[in-house]
Design an enzyme around this catalytic site. Structure first.
Site: not given
Ligand code: ZN
Lengths: 380, 138
Positions: A81, A200-201, A328
């Site tokens: 990430c 949560c993304s 994301h």
């Protein structure tokens, strides 16, 4: 060494684009960033491309096949990430080192839906047999470590998601623009306690790009007016920790990166006007208030309770909506953050503008681990 | 039917003996690792790794309660990080306790127990032995 400046930067609105290819998605933000500074691909001396899921597939070259094959060197970067931040940092380093006067960095990702992490290995599946390797679980365990030390509550973790969803209502480039009250967050499907689905993304497709130039080049091109100075660029990996074989430590590599970044910029946390940090899960954001020095140890719960990290607060965090609501796209995230902070420093963030913002910080964590931090400042 | 196999390579099933967890301890700095290695990633010492029997007791360091996992994985379950008594950290399922945060206490004493790997078989039909944690009795 010369100073390096972001002279052009942009991102596409994050979403789901199954009909497009990864290079097509990347090409869109590359063109937007070039338009942002009125340049073309012919002006770029190198391309640094961040992408995770197609790391072996020459995504950077294929982006040039979409927007102009000029024969420039292309470096394809993959770093979990932290991929986008690493591509940006490599681009920055090449300019700082005097290799090039002006370069392009692009981060792009096309995501599937569902849980990340967990599977693999020989023999029988290990997920659910030796705990969970899913990302929501790993970051839930990191959050519960904070709860153990400081008494942080499920409700405090949930408030992070409420804040970031609120911020994203003012960001037209975020995946979602939906107010999400605390009860909604806390009553959403539990994924891994204490992270509900809304903590949560969001897995989305997206891309972001930046044009980085030397001070001299930026001046020659008449681009210093809207330029943003890169005051610090730091990358760390995971130093040995006693539990890191079973519990990735996202704290130490962030603390070390932050300390180096502040030193490099000659600044401290009190100088930072806004932060885009890696809220891959609501639990993670809480940890990073302390890791980045935005508050003292054990004060993160109070920070979210008191609204200090909301737009209008002492140190607004993730005014873009963050990964929880903006979305994301792994490889794009580290450059989308640069776009967000730059937009505030330029005073162009509209409704969500952090008033008077002069200095901002971006932070990403790639589990495994890589931490990337940048400090940006409005050009004088 | 062949003998069950260990589900991870640091779980040992000695013939005629009790199952145990094997760690590797650096003779230079004392760092403890699950799984075999030649170089210590804490201090960099080479060829200083000694195999050790890990203790079957420890305490709960952190955890989460997994309600959504991959298809076919039974939920909810507790994913736990345990510090064994010698300081080695290990991850696994915490069983024989309700998956309810009100019932689970940080630092609670746990013991390592061994048993069938939840009925999971490999392609050849082999059964496996796994380890679990449970609250320490008494
Ligand atoms: Zn050692």
């Amino acid at each position: 060494m010369t100073d390096a400046y972001v002279v052009g930067v942009d991102m596409i609105k994050f979403g789901r684009f199954p009909e497009k290819s990864v290079p097509q998605i990347g090409a869109e933000s590359a063109l937007l960033a070039l338009d942002d500074c009125g340049l073309s691909i012919q002006d770029m001396e190198a391309l640094y491309c961040g992408n995770l899921m197609q790391a072996s597939a020459m995504v950077g070259q294929r982006i040039l096949q979409e927007i102009g094959q000029t024969g420039i060197p292309v470096v394809n970067v993959s770093n979990a990430c932290a991929t986008g931040a690493t591509a940006f940092r490599e681009a920055w380093a090449s300019v700082k080192a005097g290799l090039y006067d002006i370069v392009l960095a692009v981060g792009v990702e096309q995501m599937g839906r569902g849980l990340l992490g967990g599977t693999g290995g020989k023999g029988i599946p290990k997920e659910g047999l030796f705990g969970s390797g899913t990302m929501p679980a790993v970051f839930a365990e990191a959050g519960m470590e904070h709860a153990r030390k400081h008494g942080t509550t499920f409700e405090q973790f949930a408030k992070v998601s409420v804040k970031n969803h609120h911020h994203s209502t003012m960001n037209p480039k975020a995946m979602y623009q939906i107010e999400t009250p605390l009860e909604t967050v806390m009553n959403a499907e539990m994924i891994s306690y204490p992270n509900t689905k809304l903590m949560c993304s969001v897995n989305v497709d997206g891309s972001a790009a930046a044009v980085i130039a030397t001070e001299k080049k930026a001046r020659e091109l008449g681009l210093l007016g809207r330029a943003v100075k890169v005051c610090a660029s730091v990358l760390t990996s995971d130093r040995w920790q006693e539990r890191d074989l079973v519990m990735p430590d996202v704290n130490t590599c962030t603390q070390e990166a932050a300390a180096k970044a502040y030193a490099m910029a000659g600044l401290g946390p009190e100088d930072i006007d806004l932060v885009e940090l890696h809220d891959c899960f609501a639990t993670a954001e809480i940890l990073h208030y302390e890791n980045l020095g935005l508050c003292g140890a054990g004060e993160a719960g109070r920070m979210i309770d008191d609204g200090e990290v909301a737009l209008g607060g002492r140190i607004p965090v993730n005014v873009s909506g963050g990964l929880l609501s903006k979305g994301h796209p792994l490889g794009a995230t580290g450059i989308a953050n640069i776009y967000e902070v730059s937009t505030h420093l330029r005073g162009e963030a509209g409704e969500r503008q952090v008033q008077g913002a002069r200095i901002g910080m971006t932070h990403v964590i790639g589990l495994g681990s890589a931490c990337g931090i940048h400090i940006l400042e409005k050009a004088a | 039917m062949s003998q069950p196999l260990p589900a991870v390579d640091y779980l040992k099933l000695p013939e005629g003996g009790e199952p145990y967890l094997e760690g590797h301890r650096c003779q230079t700095c004392g760092a403890s690792f699950l799984g075999k290695r030649n170089v210590c990633s804490k201090c960099g010492a080479r060829d200083q790794m000694q195999a050790v029997h890990l203790p079957n007791s420890g305490s709960l360091y952190s955890y989460c309660i997994v309600h959504r996992s991959f298809p076919g994985i039974e939920v909810p379950y507790i994913s736990a990080i345990v510090d064994l008594d010698d300081g080695t950290a290990i991850k696994g399922n915490l069983i024989n306790i309700e998956p309810d945060p009100a019932k689970i206490e940080f630092g609670m004493p746990v013991e390592v127990v061994y048993g069938d790997a939840l009925g999971r078989r490999d392609k050849e039909g082999n059964a496996y032995i796994a380890y679990f944690f449970q609250p320490k009795s008494g």
